[in-house]
Design a protein around this motif. Structure first.
Motif, PDB file in Angstrom:
ATOM      1  N   LEU A  23       0.511  -0.792  -0.057  1.00  0.00           N
ATOM      2  CA  LEU A  23       0.435   0.222   0.297  1.00  0.00           C
ATOM      3  C   LEU A  23       1.036   1.517  -0.179  1.00  0.00           C
ATOM      4  N   THR A  24       2.073   1.093   0.674  1.00  0.00           N
ATOM      5  CA  THR A  24       3.118   1.867   0.715  1.00  0.00           C
ATOM      6  C   THR A  24       3.029   3.037  -0.587  1.00  0.00           C
ATOM      7  N   ARG A  25       3.560   1.656  -1.534  1.00  0.00           N
ATOM      8  CA  ARG A  25       4.207   1.927  -2.750  1.00  0.00           C
ATOM      9  C   ARG A  25       2.996   2.439  -4.008  1.00  0.00           C
ATOM     10  N   ILE A  26       2.317   1.918  -3.579  1.00  0.00           N
ATOM     11  CA  ILE A  26       0.931   2.405  -4.546  1.00  0.00           C
ATOM     12  C   ILE A  26       0.628   3.807  -3.589  1.00  0.00           C
ATOM     13  N   GLY A  27       0.585   3.945  -2.648  1.00  0.00           N
ATOM     14  CA  GLY A  27       0.154   5.235  -2.126  1.00  0.00           C
ATOM     15  C   GLY A  27       0.708   6.722  -2.008  1.00  0.00           C
ATOM     16  N   ILE A  28       2.271   6.310  -2.348  1.00  0.00           N
ATOM     17  CA  ILE A  28       3.193   7.149  -2.658  1.00  0.00           C
ATOM     18  C   ILE A  28       2.626   7.849  -3.951  1.00  0.00           C
ATOM     19  N   PRO A  29       2.905   7.945  -4.967  1.00  0.00           N
ATOM     20  CA  PRO A  29       2.090   8.692  -5.850  1.00  0.00           C
ATOM     21  C   PRO A  29       0.419   9.407  -5.543  1.00  0.00           C
ATOM     22  N   HIS A  30      -0.422   9.126  -4.723  1.00  0.00           N
ATOM     23  CA  HIS A  30      -1.365   9.687  -4.787  1.00  0.00           C
ATOM     24  C   HIS A  30      -1.192  10.794  -3.356  1.00  0.00           C
ATOM     25  N   LEU A  31      -0.035  10.571  -2.785  1.00  0.00           N
ATOM     26  CA  LEU A  31       0.303  11.347  -0.938  1.00  0.00           C
ATOM     27  C   LEU A  31       0.944  12.828  -1.917  1.00  0.00           C
ATOM     28  N   TYR A  32       1.432  12.404  -3.312  1.00  0.00           N
ATOM     29  CA  TYR A  32       2.106  13.526  -3.610  1.00  0.00           C
ATOM     30  C   TYR A  32       1.563  14.264  -4.827  1.00  0.00           C
ATOM     31  N   THR A  33       0.353  13.786  -5.272  1.00  0.00           N
ATOM     32  CA  THR A  33      -0.536  14.885  -5.918  1.00  0.00           C
ATOM     33  C   THR A  33      -0.326  16.038  -6.236  1.00  0.00           C
ATOM     34  N   THR A  34      -1.005  16.403  -4.159  1.00  0.00           N
ATOM     35  CA  THR A  34      -1.520  18.404  -4.274  1.00  0.00           C
ATOM     36  C   THR A  34      -0.462  18.106  -2.990  1.00  0.00           C
ATOM     37  N   LEU A  35       0.412  19.472  -3.434  1.00  0.00           N
ATOM     38  CA  LEU A  35       1.273  19.375  -2.048  1.00  0.00           C
ATOM     39  C   LEU A  35       1.102  20.931  -1.410  1.00  0.00           C
ATOM     40  N   CYS A  36       1.222  20.472  -0.141  1.00  0.00           N
ATOM     41  CA  CYS A  36       0.521  22.093   0.301  1.00  0.00           C
ATOM     42  C   CYS A  36       1.557  22.548   1.560  1.00  0.00           C
ATOM     43  N   THR A  37       2.078  23.056   1.315  1.00  0.00           N
ATOM     44  CA  THR A  37       3.264  24.809   2.288  1.00  0.00           C
ATOM     45  C   THR A  37       2.051  25.451   2.625  1.00  0.00           C
ATOM     46  N   PRO A  38       1.433  25.924   4.203  1.00  0.00           N
ATOM     47  CA  PRO A  38       0.915  26.120   4.033  1.00  0.00           C
ATOM     48  C   PRO A  38       1.826  27.236   5.781  1.00  0.00           C
TER      49      PRO A  38
END
Length: 189
Positions: free
Chosen positions: A53-68
């Motif tokens: 799940l880590t391998r498959i999920g990493i691309p989805h995690l980095y699709t939207t980058l937020c730097t408040p």
């Protein structure tokens, strides 16, 4: 013959990818400061289930980058510098300010299609090593797929000052090379 039992680990990767794409909440760009952010542990929880799940999920995690904050921009820049392959997954960047690290992040994430940028500067940027990035005239040059641009201007920022003026000049020049741009939203706060 009994049918095989379907478990999370036996599902096809394409299906897991679709499930995980909905598992990472995107922090809203206009969240009131009094409203607490989604805890990181909750956002990262799907990645802690298994290596698959880590391998498959990493691309989805980095699709939207937020730097408040400037510190979150520094942390993201550090991560993208250590793992440049993650920048290829980025499609949206929500930046709470035009801090030095944000300029470097923009240069690394050439596949961005959406940018939400607050025209806010940090005084410490002039004192640290990222000041050179802010003096660069081309932070937006590599962004050729841009479709949506949102600019936010707080009341405390004067557009006639050199740094905001340089940022807007750089953006104006880049917009000319964005044939797919379909929306430009400018918000005065």
């Amino acid at each position: 013959m009994p049918s095989p039992i379907m478990t999370l680990t036996t599902l096809p990767e394409e299906l897991l990818s679709q499930i995980l794409s909905h598992s990472f909440p995107v922090p809203p760009s206009t969240r009131p400061q009094w409203l607490p952010h989604t805890p990181t542990a909750t956002r990262l929880s799907p990645l802690l289930v298994s290596k698959k799940l880590t391998r498959i999920g990493i691309p989805h995690l980095y699709t939207t980058l937020c730097t408040p904050t400037p510190s979150s921009a520094h942390a993201l820049l550090h991560t993208l510098t250590a793992h440049p392959e993650l920048a290829a997954y980025a499609r949206t960047l929500v930046a709470g300010g035009a801090w030095g690290p944000v300029y470097s992040i923009l240069k690394m994430c050439g596949a961005l299609v959406s940018l939400d940028l607050c025209i806010l500067f940090s005084e410490s940027d002039e004192c640290d090593g990222d000041a050179d990035d802010q003096n660069d005239d081309t932070p937006f040059e590599g962004l050729k797929k841009m479709k949506h641009l949102t600019l936010r201007k707080p009341n405390s920022v004067y557009l006639s000052l050199p740094r905001p003026k340089a940022l807007l000049t750089s953006l104006a020049s880049a917009i000319e090379s964005w044939p797919d741009l379909v929306s430009l939203l400018s918000l005065l706060e």
